[in-house]
Design a protein around this motif. Sequence first.
Motif, PDB file in Angstrom:
ATOM      1  N   LYS A 153       0.822  -1.210   0.000  1.00 16.49           N
ATOM      2  CA  LYS A 153       0.000   0.000   0.000  1.00 16.49           C
ATOM      3  C   LYS A 153       0.860   1.267   0.000  1.00 16.49           C
ATOM      4  O   LYS A 153       1.995   1.263   0.498  1.00 16.49           O
ATOM      5  N   PRO A 154       0.353   2.370  -0.543  1.00 17.79           N
ATOM      6  CA  PRO A 154       1.088   3.649  -0.511  1.00 17.79           C
ATOM      7  C   PRO A 154       1.431   4.051   0.916  1.00 17.79           C
ATOM      8  O   PRO A 154       0.712   3.717   1.863  1.00 17.79           O
ATOM      9  N   LYS A 155       2.532   4.801   1.055  1.00 17.51           N
ATOM     10  CA  LYS A 155       3.061   5.153   2.371  1.00 17.51           C
ATOM     11  C   LYS A 155       3.149   6.665   2.547  1.00 17.51           C
ATOM     12  O   LYS A 155       3.156   7.422   1.587  1.00 17.51           O
ATOM     13  N   GLU A 156       3.252   7.077   3.789  1.00 21.22           N
ATOM     14  CA  GLU A 156       3.624   8.437   4.155  1.00 21.22           C
ATOM     15  C   GLU A 156       5.026   8.386   4.737  1.00 21.22           C
ATOM     16  O   GLU A 156       5.378   7.421   5.427  1.00 21.22           O
ATOM     17  N   PHE A 157       5.829   9.413   4.464  1.00 19.20           N
ATOM     18  CA  PHE A 157       7.224   9.397   4.900  1.00 19.20           C
ATOM     19  C   PHE A 157       7.467  10.471   5.946  1.00 19.20           C
ATOM     20  O   PHE A 157       7.103  11.632   5.758  1.00 19.20           O
ATOM     21  N   LYS A 158       8.099  10.069   7.047  1.00 17.31           N
ATOM     22  CA  LYS A 158       8.330  11.024   8.129  1.00 17.31           C
ATOM     23  C   LYS A 158       9.555  11.892   7.896  1.00 17.31           C
ATOM     24  O   LYS A 158       9.664  12.991   8.438  1.00 17.31           O
ATOM     25  N   ASP A 159      10.509  11.398   7.082  1.00 19.56           N
ATOM     26  CA  ASP A 159      11.704  12.189   6.807  1.00 19.56           C
ATOM     27  C   ASP A 159      12.324  11.741   5.494  1.00 19.56           C
ATOM     28  O   ASP A 159      11.891  10.757   4.875  1.00 19.56           O
ATOM     29  N   LEU A 160      13.361  12.460   5.070  1.00 15.66           N
ATOM     30  CA  LEU A 160      13.994  12.191   3.786  1.00 15.66           C
ATOM     31  C   LEU A 160      14.659  10.827   3.755  1.00 15.66           C
ATOM     32  O   LEU A 160      14.628  10.138   2.736  1.00 15.66           O
ATOM     33  N   GLN A 161      15.263  10.406   4.852  1.00 16.50           N
ATOM     34  CA  GLN A 161      15.946   9.112   4.879  1.00 16.50           C
ATOM     35  C   GLN A 161      14.956   7.975   4.646  1.00 16.50           C
ATOM     36  O   GLN A 161      15.247   7.016   3.930  1.00 16.50           O
ATOM     37  N   ASN A 172       2.190   3.059  -6.673  1.00 13.38           N
ATOM     38  CA  ASN A 172       2.180   3.704  -5.361  1.00 13.38           C
ATOM     39  C   ASN A 172       2.688   5.136  -5.436  1.00 13.38           C
ATOM     40  O   ASN A 172       2.214   6.021  -4.712  1.00 13.38           O
ATOM     41  N   HIS A 173       3.669   5.372  -6.308  1.00 15.38           N
ATOM     42  CA  HIS A 173       4.269   6.699  -6.427  1.00 15.38           C
ATOM     43  C   HIS A 173       3.228   7.751  -6.816  1.00 15.38           C
ATOM     44  O   HIS A 173       3.328   8.909  -6.406  1.00 15.38           O
TER      45      HIS A 173
END
Length: 216
Positions: A153-161, A172-173
């Motif tokens: 499933k698509p994700k949310e990212f908390k930081d650049l790493q 997903n992109h």
Amino acid sequence: MKDREVIERVENYLREKFLDRGDAHDYWHMMRVYKLAREICMAEEGDLQIVSLAALLHDVADHKFLEPGDTEEGKLAEVLDELEILGETRERIEEIILNLSYKGGTNRYEFDHLEGKIVRDADRLDSIGAIGVGRAFAYGGSRDRPMHDPLDKPKEFKDLQEYKKNNGSTINHFYEKLLKLRDGFYTETARKRAVRRHEFMEEFLREFLLEWEGKA
């Protein structure tokens, strides 16, 4: 050196370095962003020289393509030195380029000048629509990413790493980035263009998922 001579020097440099790349961040992407940025700039009455140079060079130090040990700041400085871009023009170009990238939605930098907003709008326009669809799959293929994985499933990212480590599918992109861009354009000129491009992506995804399930 006259403005047109500087632009030609930069174009020649980009053609030599980036023409044969197959990851959708090639010479032609840079030229499309340049043309879009100039059209937006002329409509919005920004500084055409700053916008032109920043648009042309916006991907030369992208974090996705740096060699181990390199930094975006160092790589960009190296390129600008080679092209002999100096003074206040250089300072503004550096600020725009180093704060342009989406970076998984973690980039919170807001430009306080029209030129930065124009270049960001132009770059994001080239990430959506029919060109955006083609670029997404070209880049995904260059990174050995699957077209689609219904179990991922698509994700949310908390930081650049965390964003850099992501190796999800190309479909997903669209949900992680591309469909989110429509509401983030600054200029009226770009917002109008974004509507049609966004709608195209939505229609493409509907058709893709129907075909994936054998329903079309």
